[in-house]
Design a protein around this motif. Structure first.
Motif, PDB file in Angstrom:
ATOM      1  N   MET A   1      17.337 -10.969  -1.639  1.00  0.00           N
ATOM      2  CA  MET A   1      18.359 -12.102  -1.245  1.00  0.00           C
ATOM      3  C   MET A   1      17.889 -13.320  -2.003  1.00  0.00           C
ATOM      4  SD  MET A   1      18.018 -14.032   2.615  1.00  0.00           S
ATOM      5  CE  MET A   1      18.829 -15.721   2.827  1.00  0.00           C
ATOM      6  N   ALA A   2      18.486 -13.939  -2.674  1.00  0.00           N
ATOM      7  CA  ALA A   2      18.383 -15.223  -3.416  1.00  0.00           C
ATOM      8  C   ALA A   2      17.747 -16.215  -2.858  1.00  0.00           C
ATOM      9  CB  ALA A   2      19.608 -15.885  -4.271  1.00  0.00           C
ATOM     10  N   GLY A   3      16.529 -16.828  -3.742  1.00  0.00           N
ATOM     11  CA  GLY A   3      15.681 -17.790  -2.914  1.00  0.00           C
ATOM     12  C   GLY A   3      14.444 -17.161  -1.995  1.00  0.00           C
ATOM     13  N   VAL A   4      14.462 -16.141  -2.026  1.00  0.00           N
ATOM     14  CA  VAL A   4      13.426 -15.579  -1.084  1.00  0.00           C
ATOM     15  C   VAL A   4      12.270 -14.927  -1.945  1.00  0.00           C
ATOM     16  CG1 VAL A   4      12.744 -13.827   0.625  1.00  0.00           C
ATOM     17  CG2 VAL A   4      15.048 -14.802   0.665  1.00  0.00           C
ATOM     18  N   GLY A   5      10.844 -15.495  -1.422  1.00  0.00           N
ATOM     19  CA  GLY A   5       9.772 -15.165  -2.064  1.00  0.00           C
ATOM     20  C   GLY A   5       9.580 -13.511  -2.154  1.00  0.00           C
ATOM     21  N   VAL A   6       8.578 -13.198  -3.027  1.00  0.00           N
ATOM     22  CA  VAL A   6       8.175 -11.767  -3.379  1.00  0.00           C
ATOM     23  C   VAL A   6       7.221 -11.388  -2.250  1.00  0.00           C
ATOM     24  CG1 VAL A   6       9.113 -11.693  -5.612  1.00  0.00           C
ATOM     25  CG2 VAL A   6       6.681 -12.274  -5.099  1.00  0.00           C
ATOM     26  N   TRP A   7       6.571 -12.219  -1.679  1.00  0.00           N
ATOM     27  CA  TRP A   7       5.483 -11.900  -0.897  1.00  0.00           C
ATOM     28  C   TRP A   7       5.986 -11.687   0.638  1.00  0.00           C
ATOM     29  CZ3 TRP A   7       4.544 -15.197   3.221  1.00  0.00           C
ATOM     30  CH2 TRP A   7       5.022 -16.605   2.827  1.00  0.00           C
ATOM     31  N   LYS A   8       5.414 -10.726   1.563  1.00  0.00           N
ATOM     32  CA  LYS A   8       5.573 -10.760   2.802  1.00  0.00           C
ATOM     33  C   LYS A   8       4.521 -10.232   3.750  1.00  0.00           C
ATOM     34  CE  LYS A   8      10.671  -9.851   2.146  1.00  0.00           C
ATOM     35  NZ  LYS A   8      11.865  -9.133   2.336  1.00  0.00           N
ATOM     36  N   GLY A   9       4.607  -9.914   4.839  1.00  0.00           N
ATOM     37  CA  GLY A   9       3.591  -9.207   5.607  1.00  0.00           C
ATOM     38  C   GLY A   9       2.456 -10.014   6.120  1.00  0.00           C
ATOM     39  N   ALA A  10       1.310  -9.466   5.451  1.00  0.00           N
ATOM     40  CA  ALA A  10       0.075 -10.051   5.986  1.00  0.00           C
ATOM     41  C   ALA A  10      -0.282 -11.241   5.606  1.00  0.00           C
ATOM     42  CB  ALA A  10      -1.001  -9.136   5.268  1.00  0.00           C
ATOM     43  N   GLU A  11       0.282 -11.820   4.490  1.00  0.00           N
ATOM     44  CA  GLU A  11      -0.123 -13.253   4.163  1.00  0.00           C
ATOM     45  C   GLU A  11       0.613 -14.164   4.858  1.00  0.00           C
ATOM     46  OE1 GLU A  11       0.586 -16.116   0.191  1.00  0.00           O
ATOM     47  OE2 GLU A  11       0.734 -14.194   0.002  1.00  0.00           O
ATOM     48  N   MET A  12       2.050 -13.857   5.407  1.00  0.00           N
ATOM     49  CA  MET A  12       3.047 -14.757   6.087  1.00  0.00           C
ATOM     50  C   MET A  12       2.422 -14.629   7.553  1.00  0.00           C
ATOM     51  SD  MET A  12       6.933 -14.316   6.831  1.00  0.00           S
ATOM     52  CE  MET A  12       7.376 -14.411   5.121  1.00  0.00           C
ATOM     53  N   GLY A  13       1.941 -13.496   7.958  1.00  0.00           N
ATOM     54  CA  GLY A  13       1.418 -13.275   9.168  1.00  0.00           C
ATOM     55  C   GLY A  13      -0.044 -14.459   9.284  1.00  0.00           C
ATOM     56  N   VAL A  64      10.872 -28.760   7.997  1.00  0.00           N
ATOM     57  CA  VAL A  64      12.030 -27.705   8.388  1.00  0.00           C
ATOM     58  C   VAL A  64      13.404 -28.159   7.628  1.00  0.00           C
ATOM     59  CG1 VAL A  64      11.317 -27.091  10.463  1.00  0.00           C
ATOM     60  CG2 VAL A  64      12.760 -29.090  10.392  1.00  0.00           C
ATOM     61  N   MET A  65      13.367 -29.514   6.940  1.00  0.00           N
ATOM     62  CA  MET A  65      14.531 -30.257   6.481  1.00  0.00           C
ATOM     63  C   MET A  65      15.222 -29.471   5.329  1.00  0.00           C
ATOM     64  SD  MET A  65      14.879 -34.159   5.121  1.00  0.00           S
ATOM     65  CE  MET A  65      13.828 -34.753   6.636  1.00  0.00           C
ATOM     66  N   PRO A  66      14.140 -28.915   4.452  1.00  0.00           N
ATOM     67  CA  PRO A  66      14.759 -28.142   3.299  1.00  0.00           C
ATOM     68  C   PRO A  66      15.808 -27.091   3.785  1.00  0.00           C
ATOM     69  CG  PRO A  66      12.658 -28.740   2.845  1.00  0.00           C
ATOM     70  CD  PRO A  66      12.916 -29.081   4.283  1.00  0.00           C
ATOM     71  N   LEU A  67      15.536 -26.580   4.989  1.00  0.00           N
ATOM     72  CA  LEU A  67      16.358 -25.386   5.466  1.00  0.00           C
ATOM     73  C   LEU A  67      17.625 -25.948   6.158  1.00  0.00           C
ATOM     74  CD1 LEU A  67      13.386 -23.281   7.152  1.00  0.00           C
ATOM     75  CD2 LEU A  67      14.579 -22.820   4.935  1.00  0.00           C
ATOM     76  N   GLY A  68      18.111 -27.123   6.227  1.00  0.00           N
ATOM     77  CA  GLY A  68      18.966 -27.726   6.881  1.00  0.00           C
ATOM     78  C   GLY A  68      18.853 -27.774   8.324  1.00  0.00           C
ATOM     79  N   ALA A  97       8.444 -17.429  12.140  1.00  0.00           N
ATOM     80  CA  ALA A  97       8.642 -15.999  12.878  1.00  0.00           C
ATOM     81  C   ALA A  97       9.833 -15.528  12.155  1.00  0.00           C
ATOM     82  CB  ALA A  97       8.940 -16.382  14.291  1.00  0.00           C
ATOM     83  N   ASP A  98      10.550 -16.225  11.484  1.00  0.00           N
ATOM     84  CA  ASP A  98      11.693 -15.591  10.534  1.00  0.00           C
ATOM     85  C   ASP A  98      11.455 -15.307   9.351  1.00  0.00           C
ATOM     86  OD1 ASP A  98      14.092 -15.167   9.199  1.00  0.00           O
ATOM     87  OD2 ASP A  98      15.288 -16.037  11.084  1.00  0.00           O
ATOM     88  N   GLU A  99      11.105 -14.175   8.937  1.00  0.00           N
ATOM     89  CA  GLU A  99      10.590 -13.891   7.719  1.00  0.00           C
ATOM     90  C   GLU A  99      11.424 -14.181   6.373  1.00  0.00           C
ATOM     91  OE1 GLU A  99      10.000  -9.572   5.821  1.00  0.00           O
ATOM     92  OE2 GLU A  99       8.075  -9.930   6.672  1.00  0.00           O
ATOM     93  N   GLN A 100      12.635 -14.268   6.558  1.00  0.00           N
ATOM     94  CA  GLN A 100      13.590 -14.710   5.523  1.00  0.00           C
ATOM     95  C   GLN A 100      13.527 -16.205   5.268  1.00  0.00           C
ATOM     96  OE1 GLN A 100      17.472 -13.034   6.346  1.00  0.00           O
ATOM     97  NE2 GLN A 100      16.806 -11.326   4.894  1.00  0.00           N
ATOM     98  N   LEU A 101      13.417 -16.829   6.317  1.00  0.00           N
ATOM     99  CA  LEU A 101      13.580 -18.537   6.302  1.00  0.00           C
ATOM    100  C   LEU A 101      11.990 -19.039   5.859  1.00  0.00           C
ATOM    101  CD1 LEU A 101      15.010 -19.736   9.758  1.00  0.00           C
ATOM    102  CD2 LEU A 101      16.003 -19.667   7.433  1.00  0.00           C
ATOM    103  N   ALA A 102      11.058 -18.109   6.061  1.00  0.00           N
ATOM    104  CA  ALA A 102       9.836 -18.565   5.998  1.00  0.00           C
ATOM    105  C   ALA A 102       9.454 -18.433   4.404  1.00  0.00           C
ATOM    106  CB  ALA A 102       8.593 -17.845   6.746  1.00  0.00           C
ATOM    107  N   ALA A 103       9.873 -17.203   3.640  1.00  0.00           N
ATOM    108  CA  ALA A 103       9.997 -17.011   2.583  1.00  0.00           C
ATOM    109  C   ALA A 103      10.844 -17.748   1.336  1.00  0.00           C
ATOM    110  CB  ALA A 103      10.079 -15.388   2.235  1.00  0.00           C
TER     111      ALA A 103
END
Length: 207
Positions: A1-13, A64-68, A97-103
């Motif tokens: 997905m465009a604009g999504v960071g490459v890291w996920k999982g443990a760091e986000m948690g 949260v503003m950059p996410l509209g 709580a939303d991995e795609q939004l957070a990344a």
């Protein structure tokens, strides 16, 4: 997905858990503030205790503003500081709580970063430092979590001198915005919390 960071999982948690813990501590301070204490002067020269919470709520909206997205328009720090903070907290926790939004990558004054990192580096840290402001203004327990103190000490003291000078310059990031105040001299053998507070422009010895 465009604009999504490459890291996920443990760091986000870890970021989400850290935010949640800090937000809970701040919320407890807001809840414990008495009705006649909201206009008390805070360690921030231009702010009352209510203004401290208003700043925190406002910064949640900035996250949260950059996410509209935006905060609940019915929330009002003037009418009910606790309710306003709880709604702002819920808005940020929903994003984390939303991995795609957070990344998602967003542009910030500190450069391009993920939404989660922006929350972690700005409003999450603010909850700790301004939690101290609120506690000092309202006579509550001023002790910060020791892990937070160590983490904030490492991050703030590692900021390059030129950038720190900008942080200490009023209005450098916009009208009325001052990230840190002039450094306050604190003994070298003082507790790390006091040294951190002095470094960011607070006087831990002031009554």
């Amino acid at each position: 997905m465009a604009g999504v960071g490459v890291w996920k999982g443990a760091e986000m948690g870890e970021i989400a858990d850290r935010y949640r813990r800090r937000a809970e501590a701040f919320e407890q301070k807001v809840a414990a503030t008495k009705a006649d204490q909201w206009e008390n002067q805070s360690p921030c020269e231009k702010w009352t205790a209510r203004d401290v919470v208003d700043h925190i709520v406002t910064m949640h909206g900035v996250m949260v503003m950059p996410l509209g997205r935006s905060l609940d328009p019915e929330a009002s720090v003037q009418a009910d500081p606790l309710d306003a903070f709880q709604r702002a907290r819920a808005a940020v926790e929903e994003v984390l709580a939303d991995e795609q939004l957070a990344a998602q990558q967003v542009d910030t004054p500190g450069g391009k970063m993920t939404v989660a990192d922006h929350i972690d580096q700005v409003v999450s840290d603010d909850l700790v430092l301004h939690g101290w402001d609120l506690a000092r203004a309202t006579g509550q327990d001023e002790a910060m979590d020791s892990a937070d103190v160590e983490r904030l000490w490492r991050s703030t003291t590692s900021v390059p001198a030129a950038v720190m000078e900008q942080y200490r310059t009023p209005d450098a990031f916009g009208p009325g915005i001052e990230v840190f105040g002039p450094e306050v001299s604190v003994p070298e053998d003082a507790p790390l919390q006091d040294r951190l507070l002095g470094f960011i422009g607070r006087d831990p010895r002031a009554g």
